[in-house]
Write an enzyme that holds these catalytic residues in place. Structure first.
Site, PDB file in Angstrom:
ATOM      1  N   GLY A  43      48.447  35.959  25.305  1.00 41.81           N
ATOM      2  CA  GLY A  43      48.149  34.661  25.908  1.00 41.81           C
ATOM      3  C   GLY A  43      46.702  34.485  26.321  1.00 41.81           C
ATOM      4  N   PHE A  44      46.468  33.469  27.174  1.00 41.17           N
ATOM      5  CA  PHE A  44      45.130  32.980  27.508  1.00 41.17           C
ATOM      6  C   PHE A  44      44.428  32.674  26.182  1.00 41.17           C
ATOM      7  CE2 PHE A  44      41.109  32.635  29.864  1.00 41.17           C
ATOM      8  CZ  PHE A  44      41.577  31.915  30.943  1.00 41.17           C
ATOM      9  N   HIS A  49      43.262  33.487  18.462  1.00 47.33           N
ATOM     10  CA  HIS A  49      44.731  33.402  18.365  1.00 47.33           C
ATOM     11  C   HIS A  49      45.139  32.237  17.460  1.00 47.33           C
ATOM     12  CE1 HIS A  49      44.257  35.122  22.615  1.00 47.33           C
ATOM     13  NE2 HIS A  49      44.918  36.066  21.978  1.00 47.33           N
ATOM     14  N   GLN A  73      51.346  48.808  27.783  1.00 44.03           N
ATOM     15  CA  GLN A  73      50.112  49.205  27.102  1.00 44.03           C
ATOM     16  C   GLN A  73      48.905  49.272  28.038  1.00 44.03           C
ATOM     17  OE1 GLN A  73      50.420  45.717  24.385  1.00 44.03           O
ATOM     18  NE2 GLN A  73      48.210  45.526  24.643  1.00 44.03           N
ATOM     19  N   VAL A 188      37.368  35.885  14.820  1.00 41.28           N
ATOM     20  CA  VAL A 188      36.709  34.603  15.116  1.00 41.28           C
ATOM     21  C   VAL A 188      35.701  34.855  16.234  1.00 41.28           C
ATOM     22  CG1 VAL A 188      37.046  32.228  15.903  1.00 41.28           C
ATOM     23  CG2 VAL A 188      38.751  33.312  14.436  1.00 41.28           C
ATOM     24  N   SER A 197      37.524  36.518  22.973  1.00 44.11           N
ATOM     25  CA  SER A 197      38.478  37.400  23.639  1.00 44.11           C
ATOM     26  C   SER A 197      38.906  36.761  24.944  1.00 44.11           C
ATOM     27  CB  SER A 197      37.815  38.758  23.921  1.00 44.11           C
ATOM     28  OG  SER A 197      38.567  39.481  24.880  1.00 44.11           O
TER      29      SER A 197
HETATM   30  P1  AMP Z   1      45.642  39.570  22.388  1.00 43.60           P
HETATM   31  O1  AMP Z   1      46.238  38.353  23.006  1.00 43.60           O
HETATM   32  O2  AMP Z   1      44.233  39.820  22.795  1.00 43.60           O
HETATM   33  O3  AMP Z   1      46.544  40.777  22.503  1.00 43.60           O
HETATM   34  O4  AMP Z   1      45.547  39.268  20.834  1.00 43.60           O
HETATM   35  C1  AMP Z   1      46.654  38.820  20.094  1.00 43.60           C
HETATM   36  C2  AMP Z   1      46.298  38.833  18.631  1.00 43.60           C
HETATM   37  O5  AMP Z   1      45.171  37.992  18.417  1.00 43.60           O
HETATM   38  C3  AMP Z   1      45.912  40.222  18.118  1.00 43.60           C
HETATM   39  O6  AMP Z   1      46.404  40.389  16.802  1.00 43.60           O
HETATM   40  C4  AMP Z   1      44.416  40.164  18.135  1.00 43.60           C
HETATM   41  O7  AMP Z   1      43.800  41.046  17.227  1.00 43.60           O
HETATM   42  C5  AMP Z   1      44.163  38.724  17.740  1.00 43.60           C
HETATM   43  N1  AMP Z   1      42.827  38.296  18.182  1.00 43.60           N
HETATM   44  C6  AMP Z   1      42.290  38.410  19.425  1.00 43.60           C
HETATM   45  N2  AMP Z   1      41.020  37.961  19.440  1.00 43.60           N
HETATM   46  C7  AMP Z   1      40.752  37.564  18.175  1.00 43.60           C
HETATM   47  C8  AMP Z   1      39.604  37.010  17.521  1.00 43.60           C
HETATM   48  N3  AMP Z   1      38.464  36.792  18.176  1.00 43.60           N
HETATM   49  N4  AMP Z   1      39.685  36.722  16.205  1.00 43.60           N
HETATM   50  C9  AMP Z   1      40.828  36.949  15.507  1.00 43.60           C
HETATM   51  N5  AMP Z   1      41.950  37.475  16.065  1.00 43.60           N
HETATM   52  C10 AMP Z   1      41.896  37.778  17.366  1.00 43.60           C
END
Ligand code: AMP
Length: 304
Positions: A43-44, A49, A73, A188, A197
């Protein structure tokens, strides 16, 4: 757990909190051949995403996104409590992006009792973030397996931003014959190169200005690699470049084969330069993938 399903007014997004309800809705017998694309997140939401959703939308009839900040995790002293959350905004963004089902379980729903069984990833998880965050990938695989069993997706979308996570999940799927295809989605970035992020929100204004140096240093490292410099020298130069131009502390800078994540004695196939940098309130990771093409190495394109 009894929580009613909510229909969101925008694009008919359905929000589900209960595992049983989601499983019933996605039952293979009820799907009538419709394919399901799955985007697991914490999320966020940001454009990273949403690019996963965009890919999932292109290839599947139904898009399911999960939002779950997975306690399994996070290690002691890590940012589980401080991890940014905004359910209302996320629901709106997911609806606008064309998510059909948004699964948002509580920790009690996902982990009603202490698990007696642990999943132990192999050597890929002993490197990079696995070395700095002991048990992190055990927790990732635990939630990923549960989510795959709940959603039973035809395809699952993961970002190259978390390249080590992606590599470990690909191995997991291969080794245990999990029935989903893993789709890699490029990183991205912000205009200045910083990888998007959820944790970027915890950077101070000064740190935010400094943070693009991470990707710049990795790019410089990729050039040195293409020129044939030694691995240790490249890792050193990338780390020095970041330290000299920011207030961040290096957790690691590491050049390895990808996706095996082994030492690169003899460069062949794909390579990764990955790093983690600690700022005052948050720790950022980024990477660059370099591929051998026509005898020399070239940097992979990502969504700059
Ligand atoms: P997270 O919410 O950070 O656990 O990310 C969820 C999914 O989104 C994971 O597969 C991440 O690798 C992907 N993700 C997070 N940031 C990016 C980004 N900047 N570009 C592409 N995918 C992303």
């Amino acid at each position: 757990m009894e929580v009613a399903t909510e229909m969101h007014e925008l694009n008919n997004l359905t929000v589900i909190h209960s595992i049983q309800e989601l499983q019933a809705r996605l039952d293979r017998n009820e799907r009538q051949g419709r394919t399901v694309g799955f985007v697991p997140t914490m999320g966020f939401l940001h454009e990273g995403h949403l690019s996963l959703v965009e890919q999932a939308r292109k290839h599947n009839d139904v898009v399911v996104m999960s939002i779950f900040v997975n306690p399994a995790q996070f290690g002691p002293g890590e940012d589980y409590d401080a991890y940014p959350r905004d359910t209302e905004r996320d629901t709106q963004l997911a609806a606008e992006a064309g998510v059909d089902i948004l699964f948002m379980p509580t920790p009690e729903e996902m982990y009603p009792q202490e698990g007696g069984i642990h999943i132990l990833p192999g050597t890929q998880a002993s490197m990079l973030c696995g070395a700095s965050r002991p048990g992190h990938f055990d927790g990732v695989l635990k939630v990923v397996l549960k989510l795959f069993n709940i959603v039973d997706p035809d395809r699952s979308y993961f970002g190259m931003k978390d390249a080590q996570q992606l590599a470990i999940i690909e191995t997991f799927v291969r080794d245990f014959n999990l029935r989903t295809d893993i789709v890699r989605v490029p990183t991205v970035r912000e205009q200045d190169g910083l990888a998007k992020s959820s944790r970027n929100v915890h950077l101070t204004a000064m740190e935010r200005k400094e943070a693009p140096i991470i990707q710049q240093a990795l790019q410089q490292g990729a050039l040195l690699f293409a020129e044939g410099h030694a691995v240790a020298e490249i890792e050193k130069q990338v780390a020095e470049h970041i330290v000299a131009n920011s207030s961040g502390c290096i957790d690691y800078v590491s050049l390895l084969s990808y996706p095996a994540l082994t030492a690169l004695d003899e460069p062949k196939g794909e390579a990764i330069i990955a790093c983690a940098v600690k700022f005052e309130r948050t720790r950022l990771i980024d990477n660059i993938i370099i591929t051998k093409k026509d005898g020399s190495y070239v940097q992979n394109d990502d969504e700059q």
